[in-house]
Design a protein around this motif. Structure first.
Motif, PDB file in Angstrom:
ATOM      1  N   ARG A 146      20.227 -88.467  31.914  1.00 62.27           N
ATOM      2  CA  ARG A 146      20.558 -87.503  32.938  1.00 62.27           C
ATOM      3  C   ARG A 146      21.840 -86.843  32.679  1.00 62.27           C
ATOM      4  NH1 ARG A 146      17.936 -90.187  38.430  1.00 62.27           N
ATOM      5  NH2 ARG A 146      15.942 -89.191  38.093  1.00 62.27           N
ATOM      6  N   SER A 148      22.916 -85.701  29.982  1.00 72.29           N
ATOM      7  CA  SER A 148      22.571 -84.838  28.793  1.00 72.29           C
ATOM      8  C   SER A 148      21.610 -83.780  28.981  1.00 72.29           C
ATOM      9  CB  SER A 148      21.924 -85.949  27.649  1.00 72.29           C
ATOM     10  OG  SER A 148      20.562 -86.268  27.939  1.00 72.29           O
ATOM     11  N   ARG A 149      21.343 -83.687  30.273  1.00 72.87           N
ATOM     12  CA  ARG A 149      20.552 -82.339  30.439  1.00 72.87           C
ATOM     13  C   ARG A 149      21.413 -81.179  30.314  1.00 72.87           C
ATOM     14  NH1 ARG A 149      18.211 -83.913  36.477  1.00 72.87           N
ATOM     15  NH2 ARG A 149      19.852 -85.122  36.464  1.00 72.87           N
TER      16      ARG A 149
END
Length: 151
Positions: A146, A148-149
């Motif tokens: 999450r 790395s979004r």
């Protein structure tokens, strides 16, 4: 007995990290597949094919390109497109410049089915990641994904 074969990988090793990713993947995929089948009568591969065909500017993809995008082999994607064709969600078309080239093309009915299933996919994906993120063994993996979004 050889200790190398009886011990688990170190929790920070690449293998341990990969094992957690695979566990998370399997659990989330199972939830997605069950929800899509139950609510929309399509499998996960069918959903992903419709998603890729729908997002194509021309509403079509060469069969090999579709196979690459959804991670299936050529024969598997051929069977997949046949199932979509039988359901009225896609059809095959020959490439005008290369008669050996075959395209999968989404139909209006396929696009409608994809749009309906897209909300289910998003809802179940978020819910599955939330529930798996509550598992202490997977919490860091979910948090890492999450975080790395793209912004």
């Amino acid at each position: 007995m050889n200790n190398a074969t009886t011990t688990s990988p170190a929790p920070t090793s690449d293998q341990a990290v990969w094992d957690r990713v695979l566990t998370l993947h399997a659990r989330v995929e199972r939830e997605l597949a069950n929800a899509l089948q139950r609510r929309h009568g399509i499998g996960l591969s069918e959903y992903r094919a419709l998603e890729n065909l729908s997002s194509s500017p021309t509403s079509e993809l060469r069969m090999q390109e579709l196979a690459d995008k959804i991670g299936l082999g050529q024969s598997s994607v051929t069977r997949l497109v046949e199932r979509l064709k039988g359901a009225g969600y896609a059809f095959k078309d020959l490439c005008p410049s290369d008669k050996r080239g075959v395209y999968a093309v989404i139909t209006d009915e396929g696009r409608t089915r994809y749009v309906a299933a897209r909300a289910t996919y998003a809802e179940v994906l978020s819910g599955a990641l939330n529930s798996q993120g509550a598992d202490p063994a997977l919490a860091a993996t979910v948090a890492s994904l999450r975080s790395s979004r793209p912004a």
